[in-house]
Scaffold this motif. Structure first.
Motif, PDB file in Angstrom:
ATOM      1  N   GLY A  19       0.751  -1.331  -0.077  1.00  0.00           N
ATOM      2  CA  GLY A  19       0.064   0.066   0.230  1.00  0.00           C
ATOM      3  C   GLY A  19       0.803   1.364  -0.017  1.00  0.00           C
ATOM      4  N   ALA A  20       2.001   1.215   0.909  1.00  0.00           N
ATOM      5  CA  ALA A  20       2.801   2.400   0.956  1.00  0.00           C
ATOM      6  C   ALA A  20       3.494   2.620  -0.396  1.00  0.00           C
ATOM      7  N   VAL A  21       4.028   1.623  -0.958  1.00  0.00           N
ATOM      8  CA  VAL A  21       4.867   1.479  -1.935  1.00  0.00           C
ATOM      9  C   VAL A  21       4.105   2.123  -3.028  1.00  0.00           C
ATOM     10  N   VAL A  22       2.927   1.679  -3.327  1.00  0.00           N
ATOM     11  CA  VAL A  22       2.176   1.864  -4.582  1.00  0.00           C
ATOM     12  C   VAL A  22       1.667   3.265  -4.537  1.00  0.00           C
ATOM     13  N   ALA A  23       1.132   3.894  -3.252  1.00  0.00           N
ATOM     14  CA  ALA A  23       0.893   4.912  -3.102  1.00  0.00           C
ATOM     15  C   ALA A  23       1.736   6.094  -3.353  1.00  0.00           C
ATOM     16  N   PHE A  24       3.141   5.950  -2.820  1.00  0.00           N
ATOM     17  CA  PHE A  24       4.108   6.956  -2.826  1.00  0.00           C
ATOM     18  C   PHE A  24       4.785   6.879  -4.238  1.00  0.00           C
ATOM     19  N   SER A  25       4.741   5.726  -4.920  1.00  0.00           N
ATOM     20  CA  SER A  25       5.137   5.579  -6.433  1.00  0.00           C
ATOM     21  C   SER A  25       4.413   6.626  -7.287  1.00  0.00           C
ATOM     22  N   GLY A  26       3.146   6.840  -6.887  1.00  0.00           N
ATOM     23  CA  GLY A  26       2.427   7.720  -7.739  1.00  0.00           C
ATOM     24  C   GLY A  26       1.918   6.877  -8.970  1.00  0.00           C
ATOM     25  N   THR A  30      -1.945   6.912 -12.984  1.00  0.00           N
ATOM     26  CA  THR A  30      -2.090   6.573 -14.460  1.00  0.00           C
ATOM     27  C   THR A  30      -2.534   5.177 -14.799  1.00  0.00           C
ATOM     28  N   ARG A  31      -2.620   4.415 -13.567  1.00  0.00           N
ATOM     29  CA  ARG A  31      -3.146   2.997 -13.759  1.00  0.00           C
ATOM     30  C   ARG A  31      -4.169   2.877 -12.627  1.00  0.00           C
ATOM     31  N   PRO A  32      -5.623   2.820 -13.206  1.00  0.00           N
ATOM     32  CA  PRO A  32      -6.742   2.696 -12.078  1.00  0.00           C
ATOM     33  C   PRO A  32      -6.811   1.329 -11.457  1.00  0.00           C
ATOM     34  N   GLU A  33      -6.148   0.318 -11.971  1.00  0.00           N
ATOM     35  CA  GLU A  33      -6.293  -0.926 -11.161  1.00  0.00           C
ATOM     36  C   GLU A  33      -5.606  -0.703  -9.972  1.00  0.00           C
ATOM     37  N   LEU A  34      -4.526  -0.092  -9.839  1.00  0.00           N
ATOM     38  CA  LEU A  34      -3.403   0.242  -8.642  1.00  0.00           C
ATOM     39  C   LEU A  34      -4.060   1.236  -7.713  1.00  0.00           C
ATOM     40  N   ARG A  35      -4.999   1.814  -8.178  1.00  0.00           N
ATOM     41  CA  ARG A  35      -5.926   2.700  -7.143  1.00  0.00           C
ATOM     42  C   ARG A  35      -6.826   1.822  -6.516  1.00  0.00           C
ATOM     43  N   THR A  36      -7.332   0.950  -7.192  1.00  0.00           N
ATOM     44  CA  THR A  36      -8.308  -0.028  -6.499  1.00  0.00           C
ATOM     45  C   THR A  36      -7.559  -0.864  -5.647  1.00  0.00           C
ATOM     46  N   SER A  37      -6.395  -1.299  -6.100  1.00  0.00           N
ATOM     47  CA  SER A  37      -5.590  -2.395  -5.391  1.00  0.00           C
ATOM     48  C   SER A  37      -5.083  -1.476  -3.885  1.00  0.00           C
ATOM     49  N   LEU A  38      -4.951  -0.264  -3.991  1.00  0.00           N
ATOM     50  CA  LEU A  38      -4.606   0.520  -2.787  1.00  0.00           C
ATOM     51  C   LEU A  38      -5.656   0.468  -1.624  1.00  0.00           C
ATOM     52  N   THR A  39      -6.838   0.675  -2.268  1.00  0.00           N
ATOM     53  CA  THR A  39      -8.225   0.760  -1.155  1.00  0.00           C
ATOM     54  C   THR A  39      -8.190  -0.762  -0.651  1.00  0.00           C
ATOM     55  N   HIS A  40      -8.031  -1.880  -1.567  1.00  0.00           N
ATOM     56  CA  HIS A  40      -8.036  -3.310  -1.331  1.00  0.00           C
ATOM     57  C   HIS A  40      -7.043  -3.458  -0.188  1.00  0.00           C
ATOM     58  N   ALA A  41      -5.906  -3.023  -0.272  1.00  0.00           N
ATOM     59  CA  ALA A  41      -4.939  -3.227   0.518  1.00  0.00           C
ATOM     60  C   ALA A  41      -5.282  -2.801   2.224  1.00  0.00           C
ATOM     61  N   VAL A  42      -5.981  -1.459   2.036  1.00  0.00           N
ATOM     62  CA  VAL A  42      -6.529  -1.060   3.452  1.00  0.00           C
ATOM     63  C   VAL A  42      -7.323  -1.951   3.935  1.00  0.00           C
ATOM     64  N   TYR A  43      -8.206  -2.519   3.135  1.00  0.00           N
ATOM     65  CA  TYR A  43      -9.149  -3.391   3.891  1.00  0.00           C
ATOM     66  C   TYR A  43      -8.529  -4.859   4.340  1.00  0.00           C
ATOM     67  N   ALA A  44      -7.753  -5.174   3.336  1.00  0.00           N
ATOM     68  CA  ALA A  44      -6.932  -6.446   3.504  1.00  0.00           C
ATOM     69  C   ALA A  44      -6.266  -6.314   4.939  1.00  0.00           C
ATOM     70  N   SER A  45      -5.747  -5.115   5.375  1.00  0.00           N
ATOM     71  CA  SER A  45      -4.983  -5.040   6.368  1.00  0.00           C
ATOM     72  C   SER A  45      -5.767  -5.083   7.611  1.00  0.00           C
TER      73      SER A  45
END
Lengths: 681, 192
Positions: A19-26, A30-45
């Motif tokens: 979550g941290a790496v994806v968010a701060f890499s920015g 440009t990749r919507p699936e990573l944005r979704t993945s970020l949210t999922h990472a929070v819920y998974a945690s």
């Protein structure tokens, strides 16, 4: 279960890292699936940490004494409901609780504001994930609650007797909820700075979350005071202990923010200051954690000395450097949209209110750390206890109380002499009358007289606001006074909830003033003998010792001493105070004896008895009898404050999502100007 | 060997009974002392409870003790510790010292001076406002007053520069009473 728990912690670490790496890499931009993945990472945690928490509860409930944490904080004969508090009784369990609560708030932030703050949420997810990663790593490296031992003891050490109290089931979680949720406004503030979206929109998200944190922290602190009062046996509820101070510091800065944010909303001012307050609040929560877990300062509440504290110091340093650097880079974009125009205005009153709140926070922090500084400079140790804090903070507290009444009555932008006369005529009179009446009644302690008089003044200002608002509604809408009052509050919950909070605060002050009149008496009594204590109200309490009985309870041997209490000859009933020797399942003593106080609570004063000991193992008992005026009002103050806070934060109150887009600063300022003009006219 | 008379036998029996009764009483008392009572077992408590003397309630003693720190890890003052933490062995000893000093006729300040000479500044609950420790008392108030003075100075400066604009903005004649009521109503609706 321990394997699953440890696995869940490792998995959380990996997911949070992702979550941290994806968010701060920015890359998510440009990749919507990573944005979704970020949210999922929070819920998974959250899911993984809930699994870890479930595992810890399982091993606690199963009395798996091979697990070091279970062995250290429970025993076979511990009442089952205290297994709940055993979860957070020690360093390791409390860190897990911290991580669970943080993950919960991080998930709530994503879920509740998914549409409203969509542009900020990926950054918020990154910041909460990074913070979570830190906590989980601390656990995995230094404080794993699932750590097993090389042997299995036949019984555990048991829970500290002072933690075997119902308040300890709810007080620490409340405090943690307040402490940890401060991460969310911090994350939103950082997200706003990272994105450069520094308009007024983000401030609404922060304000709501700060109000939530503030309310939980307020409840947690008050519950802690109640626990200290009924459980620790010293007859007080606040001792300026470093751990108490650690909880008070972010409360003060959050309170300052909740006031100054109004200036930003109304006038577009103090943006830099508000962001600074949010950052400081978050850093203070980490600093408090460092204080309580490093052993750097002696405290009765702190966890044992451990390297965990130094992890927090490192995290504090990194977070401070990062956030202040970010603030510095955005500094030019945080120009105020308006200027302060008058010294006599609500903005100025809030500014001075902020000065005092932050000044008190500084003074508390200064006093907490001064022993270290003094030893470094002079080479000699000193103690900085309640006399220091009372002396330094007393005058600042009284000034703050005065501003609590003054602030809400002054017009925005500039108050005219007519406005001041109209607003302060009645409250000023109430102050003067109270002051003179107290003096005439023989009160000579200036601080106490000022405190009570200012409390009366603040109450009058609030009552005046409610009365005027209700009267206006009755006139405008032809409502009865009850309906008018209810509608008045319902239509502007934030404002009138805030006023109720002010009533709660002044009630705290009144209760604190009562401490000046506390009376103690120590006596030895044989059965049938009596002792008298004169109360500050002039009543005479008579305590007749009945005897000492001993019996075995589930996990303790109890010696109970009983007294009959009369006031001016009228019976008030019987009070029992106990000394408890806690034992394990094999009847081996586990802790030093603890005290259970006997307590009779009243609105005017509490009767508080402590059974010290039996003399020479006979029925002759040593007691301390304490008459504690106005303590009951501390708990009433807590209830009023909570009610006010709930009203203020109730969904739909104040400027909500609708207002976020519709009421920019300039419009707010214009409206305030018109309203001010109307009042003056 | 002379045989005992009935009177002597009765006397001896009475004396024996007396001794036995005394011994039984003594034993009973000893039993009370040995009663299973882990609360007062000296092995678990360093402090043995004694009868509270009236000096414990002396106003001077209490005033001095409230300003003296207990050296145990409780972080409390002597008075609070000795009347709260009944396992502490330090506070009762310090209490005895304070009582002895007060009985010599010392005032609170003299008691504190004596205790500082014996145990150092650390024995006080709060340092005396002198020397470097004065900094501890002065800095918070000075910081608040200093920043407050700066704010007041800035506001006074600004007030002079923006006065005319404010006068225009707050002029009540700029809107009619009806307009004002409408705007206030709309604002309230907007905020609710």
């Amino acid at each position: 279960m321990t394997l699953l728990g440890t696995f869940a912690l490792w998995a959380t670490a990996l997911v949070s890292l992702w979550g941290a790496v994806v968010a701060f890499s920015g890359q998510w931009q440009t990749r919507p699936e990573l944005r979704t993945s970020l949210t999922h990472a929070v819920y998974a945690s959250l899911g993984l940490l809930l699994t870890a928490a479930f595992c810890l509860w399982q091993v606690l409930a199963a009395h798996d004494f091979n697990v070091e944490y279970v062995s250290a904080y429970t025993s076979r004969n511990l009442p089952p409901y205290f297994l709940i508090s055993a979860f957070w009784a020690g360093q390791k369990g409390s860190l897990l609780l911290w991580a669970v609560v943080l993950a919960l708030f991080a998930a709530l932030a994503q879920w509740l504001t998914a549409k409203r703050h969509a542009d900020l949420l990926p950054w918020v997810a990154g910041i909460t994930s990074a913070t979570l990663l830190f906590f989980v790593l601390v656990m995995l490296v230094s404080a794993n609650p699932f750590e097993r031992m090389a042997f299995t003891p036949d019984d555990g050490r048991g829970l500290n007797p002072q933690l075997q109290h119902p308040a300890m089931i709810i007080h620490p979680p409340m405090l943690y909820l307040g402490y940890i949720s401060a991460t969310i406004p911090f994350a939103f503030a950082m997200a706003a700075m990272l994105t450069g979206r520094l308009d007024t929109g983000w401030i609404h998200a922060i304000r709501k979350w700060t109000l939530v944190s503030w309310l939980f922290l307020s409840i947690g602190i008050t519950l802690g005071m109640w626990w200290a009062y009924v459980e620790l046996g010293w007859g007080g509820y606040w001792g300026w202990d470093p751990v108490e101070n650690a909880s008070f510091l972010p409360w003060l800065t959050m309170t300052a923010f909740l006031h100054s944010v109004m200036i930003q909303e109304k006038r577009g001012m103090l943006k830099r200051w508000n962001l600074t307050l949010i950052v400081i609040t978050f850093l203070l929560t980490i600093f408090g954690t460092f204080l309580t877990r490093s052993g750097v300062i002696a405290s009765v509440h702190s966890f044992t000395q451990s390297p965990v504290g130094w992890w927090f110091l490192g995290f504090l340093f990194v977070a401070a450097v990062w956030s202040f650097t970010l603030l510095y880079t955005r500094w030019p974009e945080l120009e105020p949209e308006a200027e302060l125009e008058s010294m006599v205005s609500r903005e100025s009153a809030f500014l001075f209110n902020n000065l005092l709140l932050v000044g008190i926070a500084f003074s508390v922090l200064w006093g907490t750390l001064f022993p270290i500084l003094s030893e470094a400079v002079q080479g000699t140790k000193i103690t900085v206890g309640p006399p220091f804090f009372n002396k330094v903070n007393g005058p600042l507290g009284l000034l703050l109380l005065a501003l609590t009444g003054i602030g809400p009555l002054i017009a925005w932008r500039k108050a005219s002499p007519a406005n001041i006369r109209r607003q302060f005529y009645v409250p000023g009179g109430v102050f003067a009358v109270t002051f003179l009446a107290l003096f005439a009644l023989g009160l000579r302690e200036l601080a106490v007289v000022m405190c009570l008089s200012l409390a009366a003044f603040v109450f009058a200002t609030v009552a005046q606001e409610f009365a005027r608002g209700t009267r206006a509604r009755m006139r405008m809408y032809h409502e009865g006074w009850g309906v008018a009052l209810a509608n008045l509050i319902a239509r502007n919950r934030r404002r009138y909830g805030g006023y109720l909070v002010h009533v709660g605060i002044l009630t705290y002050f009144v209760a604190f003033a009562g401490a000046a009149f506390r009376v103690d008496r120590q006596v030895s009594l044989r059965p049938g003998e009596s002792a008298e204590v004169k109360s500050p109200y002039g009543w005479t309490y008579r305590f007749t010792h009945l005897g000492v009985s001993q019996y075995d309870a589930l996990n303790r041997v109890v010696s109970a001493a009983s007294v009959d209490v009369t006031r001016d000859g009228k019976s008030l009933g019987r009070l029992v105070s106990e000394k408890r020797q806690h034992v394990d399942a094999f009847k081996r003593p586990t802790f030093n004896p603890s005290t259970e106080v006997g307590l009779m609570t009243g609105l005017r004063e509490d009767v508080y008895i402590v059974f010290e000991s039996a003399v020479g193992s006979t029925d002759q008992a040593n007691y301390r009898f304490t008459i504690n005026p106005l303590v009951g009002w501390v708990w009433i103050a807590g209830c009023i404050l909570t009610l006010g806070g709930l009203i203020a934060m109730w969904p739909g109150s104040g400027i909500g999502p609708k207002g976020a887009g519709l009421a920019p600063a300039a419009q707010g300022g214009y409206a305030a100007s018109l309203a001010g003009a109307g009042r003056e006219g | 060997m002379r045989s005992l008379s009935r009177r002597e036998l009765l006397g001896l029996a009475l004396a024996g009974s007396g001794v036995a009764a005394f011994a039984a009483d003594l034993r009973a008392q000893q039993d009370t002392g040995r009663r299973a009572d882990p609360l007062y077992d000296p092995s678990s408590l360093e402090r043995r409870p004694a009868i509270v003397e009236e000096t414990a309630n002396d106003a001077t003693v209490k005033a001095a003790e409230l300003r003296l720190a207990c050296p145990c890890p409780c972080t409390l003052d002597i008075f609070t510790c000795r009347t709260t933490d009944f396992t502490c062995s330090f506070s009762p000893e310090r209490h005895k010292e304070v009582v002895a000093l007060v009985e010599q006729g010392m005032t609170v300040d003299q008691v504190l001076e004596t205790m500082i000479r014996t145990y150092g500044e650390e024995t006080l609950m709060a340092p005396r406002p002198q020397g470097f420790n004065l900094v501890g008392y002065v800095v918070p108030a000075a910081a608040v007053l200093g920043v407050g003075a700066v704010i007041v100075a800035l506001l006074a400066l600004r007030q002079r520069t923006v006065q005319p604009a404010v006068a225009t903005a707050t002029a009540p004649d700029a809107v009619s009473a009806e307009e004002l009521a409408r705007v206030e109503r709309e604002l309230r609706d907007l905020e609710s």
